[in-house]
Design a protein around this motif. Structure first.
Motif, PDB file in Angstrom:
ATOM      1  N   PHE A  75       0.848  -1.179   0.000  1.00 49.50           N
ATOM      2  CA  PHE A  75       0.000   0.000   0.000  1.00 49.50           C
ATOM      3  C   PHE A  75       0.892   1.240   0.000  1.00 49.50           C
ATOM      4  N   THR A  76       0.360   2.332  -0.467  1.00 47.73           N
ATOM      5  CA  THR A  76       1.119   3.575  -0.517  1.00 47.73           C
ATOM      6  C   THR A  76       0.768   4.445   0.675  1.00 47.73           C
ATOM      7  N   THR A  77       1.778   4.867   1.410  1.00 44.41           N
ATOM      8  CA  THR A  77       1.570   5.725   2.571  1.00 44.41           C
ATOM      9  C   THR A  77       1.272   7.154   2.106  1.00 44.41           C
ATOM     10  N   PRO A  78       0.745   8.003   2.995  1.00 44.21           N
ATOM     11  CA  PRO A  78       0.405   9.373   2.584  1.00 44.21           C
ATOM     12  C   PRO A  78       1.572  10.152   1.989  1.00 44.21           C
ATOM     13  N   ASP A  79       2.823   9.810   2.392  1.00 43.54           N
ATOM     14  CA  ASP A  79       3.960  10.541   1.838  1.00 43.54           C
ATOM     15  C   ASP A  79       4.546   9.867   0.601  1.00 43.54           C
ATOM     16  N   GLY A  80       3.809   8.868   0.061  1.00 47.22           N
ATOM     17  CA  GLY A  80       4.199   8.276  -1.206  1.00 47.22           C
ATOM     18  C   GLY A  80       5.097   7.058  -1.118  1.00 47.22           C
ATOM     19  N   HIS A  81       5.422   6.594   0.064  1.00 49.83           N
ATOM     20  CA  HIS A  81       6.270   5.420   0.208  1.00 49.83           C
ATOM     21  C   HIS A  81       5.439   4.140   0.125  1.00 49.83           C
ATOM     22  N   ALA A  82       6.074   3.075  -0.348  1.00 50.72           N
ATOM     23  CA  ALA A  82       5.410   1.773  -0.434  1.00 50.72           C
ATOM     24  C   ALA A  82       5.463   1.079   0.917  1.00 50.72           C
ATOM     25  N   LEU A  83       4.322   0.573   1.357  1.00 48.75           N
ATOM     26  CA  LEU A  83       4.227  -0.165   2.618  1.00 48.75           C
ATOM     27  C   LEU A  83       3.949  -1.625   2.289  1.00 48.75           C
ATOM     28  N   PRO A  84       4.962  -2.506   2.347  1.00 48.38           N
ATOM     29  CA  PRO A  84       4.755  -3.914   1.997  1.00 48.38           C
ATOM     30  C   PRO A  84       3.937  -4.644   3.054  1.00 48.38           C
ATOM     31  N   VAL A  85       2.909  -5.364   2.606  1.00 47.31           N
ATOM     32  CA  VAL A  85       2.038  -6.101   3.522  1.00 47.31           C
ATOM     33  C   VAL A  85       2.152  -7.609   3.291  1.00 47.31           C
ATOM     34  N   LEU A  86       2.214  -8.026   2.025  1.00 46.22           N
ATOM     35  CA  LEU A  86       2.387  -9.432   1.665  1.00 46.22           C
ATOM     36  C   LEU A  86       3.555  -9.552   0.697  1.00 46.22           C
TER      37      LEU A  86
ATOM     38  N   THR B 184      15.217  -1.980  12.732  1.00 48.71           N
ATOM     39  CA  THR B 184      14.576  -0.674  12.587  1.00 48.71           C
ATOM     40  C   THR B 184      13.206  -0.716  13.250  1.00 48.71           C
ATOM     41  N   PRO B 185      12.584   0.452  13.467  1.00 49.43           N
ATOM     42  CA  PRO B 185      11.237   0.447  14.050  1.00 49.43           C
ATOM     43  C   PRO B 185      10.225  -0.337  13.221  1.00 49.43           C
ATOM     44  N   SER B 186      10.397  -0.409  11.899  1.00 47.73           N
ATOM     45  CA  SER B 186       9.440  -1.163  11.085  1.00 47.73           C
ATOM     46  C   SER B 186       9.774  -2.648  11.031  1.00 47.73           C
ATOM     47  N   SER B 187      11.058  -3.011  11.083  1.00 47.95           N
ATOM     48  CA  SER B 187      11.415  -4.436  11.061  1.00 47.95           C
ATOM     49  C   SER B 187      11.215  -5.088  12.419  1.00 47.95           C
ATOM     50  N   ASN B 188      11.292  -4.309  13.489  1.00 43.30           N
ATOM     51  CA  ASN B 188      11.095  -4.816  14.848  1.00 43.30           C
ATOM     52  C   ASN B 188      10.066  -3.952  15.574  1.00 43.30           C
ATOM     53  N   PRO B 189       8.788  -4.044  15.172  1.00 46.97           N
ATOM     54  CA  PRO B 189       7.758  -3.216  15.809  1.00 46.97           C
ATOM     55  C   PRO B 189       7.572  -3.575  17.277  1.00 46.97           C
TER      56      PRO B 189
ATOM     57  N   LEU C 294       5.696  10.418  13.898  1.00 47.37           N
ATOM     58  CA  LEU C 294       4.574   9.860  13.142  1.00 47.37           C
ATOM     59  C   LEU C 294       4.871   9.851  11.645  1.00 47.37           C
ATOM     60  N   ASP C 295       5.452  10.925  11.140  1.00 48.56           N
ATOM     61  CA  ASP C 295       5.797  10.979   9.714  1.00 48.56           C
ATOM     62  C   ASP C 295       6.797   9.889   9.355  1.00 48.56           C
ATOM     63  N   LEU C 296       7.783   9.676  10.215  1.00 53.29           N
ATOM     64  CA  LEU C 296       8.773   8.633   9.953  1.00 53.29           C
ATOM     65  C   LEU C 296       8.146   7.240  10.031  1.00 53.29           C
ATOM     66  N   LEU C 297       7.271   7.036  10.996  1.00 54.09           N
ATOM     67  CA  LEU C 297       6.638   5.729  11.158  1.00 54.09           C
ATOM     68  C   LEU C 297       5.716   5.398   9.991  1.00 54.09           C
ATOM     69  N   ARG C 298       5.103   6.414   9.382  1.00 51.91           N
ATOM     70  CA  ARG C 298       4.190   6.159   8.261  1.00 51.91           C
ATOM     71  C   ARG C 298       4.901   5.588   7.040  1.00 51.91           C
ATOM     72  N   ARG C 299       6.217   5.624   7.032  1.00 51.22           N
ATOM     73  CA  ARG C 299       6.955   5.006   5.930  1.00 51.22           C
ATOM     74  C   ARG C 299       6.954   3.484   6.036  1.00 51.22           C
TER      75      ARG C 299
ATOM     76  N   ALA D 149       0.922   3.412  12.826  1.00 52.21           N
ATOM     77  CA  ALA D 149       1.959   4.369  13.207  1.00 52.21           C
ATOM     78  C   ALA D 149       1.598   5.039  14.531  1.00 52.21           C
ATOM     79  N   ARG D 150       0.338   5.453  14.661  1.00 49.39           N
ATOM     80  CA  ARG D 150      -0.131   6.067  15.895  1.00 49.39           C
ATOM     81  C   ARG D 150      -0.008   5.093  17.061  1.00 49.39           C
TER      82      ARG D 150
END
Length: 453
Positions: A29-40, A288-293, A405-410, A417-418
């Motif tokens: 999915f695409t985050t609000p700032d245009g980055h790709a958010l991999p889900v599957l 990273t915060p996204s690899s180790n939530p 929050l902006d960084l987490l949305r990537r 993120a919240r």
């Protein structure tokens, strides 16, 4: 992974021809700032006639996204889904869905809600009525045809959801956490009735695909369990369940399979470990915060788990701990994840054991345990460490939450993120690493935190 058959399953015939096939499904999915958010990532599976398949995984495994891809409600970013050998280019015509939320139209009666799918397919009024009444009778709501949703209990409203799905006689019934909004007894009753309909060949469906985070639910219902890893979701393991129905939770074979699944879900596989099989190991990427939530637990809850383990000699089975506490083992998994993330415990299959650091934490007084929590959190939790470092390097040691929050949305959806930031704030405040001013959305470093870095 497959357990040896204990007995031939009675009722339904063996799995037959393929109804739905997913091939290398990847979804971002695409985050609000245009980055790709991999889900599957590169997920493949097949759903055959005559079987119930469970998609099992923790939060972030993409299991609901995979279900929606297979239903044709969303399209994969790459890969494909086919129905009866034909590629999907829209909603899957052979699927009906039951959701966690009852999704009933409050201004329509039970019968009118059940007829909706038939009406959309252009079925004549008389036939709609007959089929709807049969479905209502099948799921045990005979006599409530004229009732409105507000007059029904949660369990009865979910029965309407089942009737609405079954009335169209789909090839595949898709269920997304269908029992999680119900109380324990109602959920157990509905599960048993669903199994009875399936085994008695009364349910007018050829296959079932269910999304769940509940391990025992998956083992109770499924012929096959696909265990998904998280962030992004991949199929981590596939298990065949050959236990006869109805299944006894207390049977040794049932408990053995549950323990096997617990072990798979609590494993912390690393990319470096996988690389050994393929060739020379590459240096592991820093967490990273996204690899180790952060697991969604409170410091108090984590402390409670470690104290229980200490009282049990430092080691025990997850199933045994959950049973004594009258919880599902699934309820313990986020606490276990937090303990492992902070290096306060490690797991082996379905067992958990305190590390030396975990023993020190469990035996410490409150003040010392908070200091130890702060040290382990800054060292082992990437998001908390990132916040503390950012505050330490800011001029006045104060930053607005919007930055994080902006960084987490990537790497996360807006909602996740919240939630990640809220967990980090909870952990940071407990460890006296930083303060949080909610009204102004500001985080301020505690002076003592500098000594932890």
């Amino acid at each position: 992974m497959t357990l040896k058959p204990v007995s031939t399953t009675q009722g339904r015939p063996a799995a037959g021809s393929a109804i739905i096939a997913a091939t290398d499904v990847t979804k971002s999915f695409t985050t609000p700032d245009g980055h790709a958010l991999p889900v599957l990532e590169s997920v493949s599976f097949t759903l055959h006639e005559g079987e119930i398949v469970a998609l099992l995984g923790k939060s972030g495994s993409g299991k609901s996204t995979l279900l929606r891809c297979a239903a044709g409600l969303i399209s994969p970013s790459s890969g494909s889904v086919s129905y009866r050998g034909e590629p999907l280019n829209g909603a899957n015509p052979g699927v009906a869905m039951v959701f966690q939320s009852f999704a009933l139209l409050p201004w329509l009666t039970v019968q009118q809600n059940v007829e909706l799918g038939l009406q959309a397919r252009g079925v004549a009024e008389a036939e709609r009525r007959d089929r709807a009444l049969r479905a209502i009778d099948l799921i045990g709501l005979d006599g409530f045809e004229g009732a409105y949703p507000k007059e029904l209990s949660g369990g009865m409203r979910q029965r309407v959801g089942f009737a609405r799905a079954l009335v169209v006689e789909p090839d595949a019934l898709f269920m997304d956490e269908p029992f999680s909004a119900l109380d324990v007894l109602t959920a157990e009753n509905l599960r048993n009735e669903l199994v009875g309909l399936w085994e008695g060949n009364e349910a007018p469906v050829k296959s079932v695909l269910i999304v769940t985070h509940n391990i025992e639910e998956a083992v109770l219902l499924a012929d096959r369990i696909l265990v998904l890893s998280s962030n992004p979701g991949r199929i981590k393991a596939e298990l065949t369940v050959s236990l006869p129905r109805p299944r006894d939770r207390r049977a040794p074979e049932f408990e053995a399979l549950v323990d096997t699944v617990y072990g798979i879900l609590t494993e912390r596989a690393t990319a470096a470990g996988d690389a050994h099989a393929a060739g020379p190991a590459k240096p592991a990427a820093p967490p990273t915060p996204s690899s180790n939530p952060l697991p969604d637990v409170s410091p108090g809850g984590l402390s409670g788990l470690l104290e229980i383990l200490a009282a049990r000699g430092g080691e025990d089975g997850l199933a045994e701990i959950a049973d004594e506490l009258s919880f599902e083992v699934d309820d313990l998994l986020p606490l276990v994840d937090a303990a492992v993330l902070l290096d306060l415990a490690h797991t082996d299959g379905g067992r958990i054991e305190l590390t030396p650091a975990g023993r020190e934490f469990a035996d410490a007084d409150i003040l010392t345990s908070k200091q130890l929590f702060a040290q382990h959190t800054v060292t082992k939790a990437p998001l908390v460490r990132a916040i503390v470092q950012a505050l330490a390097h800011s001029g006045d040691h104060v930053l607005r939450e919007g930055l994080f929050l902006d960084l987490l949305r990537r790497g996360f959806s807006d909602e996740d993120a919240r939630r990640q930031l809220d967990i980090a704030i909870d952990w940071g405040r407990y460890g006296e690493l930083f303060e949080y001013e909610k009204d102004e959305g500001k985080l301020e470093l505690e002076p003592e935190a500098l000594s932890v870095l």
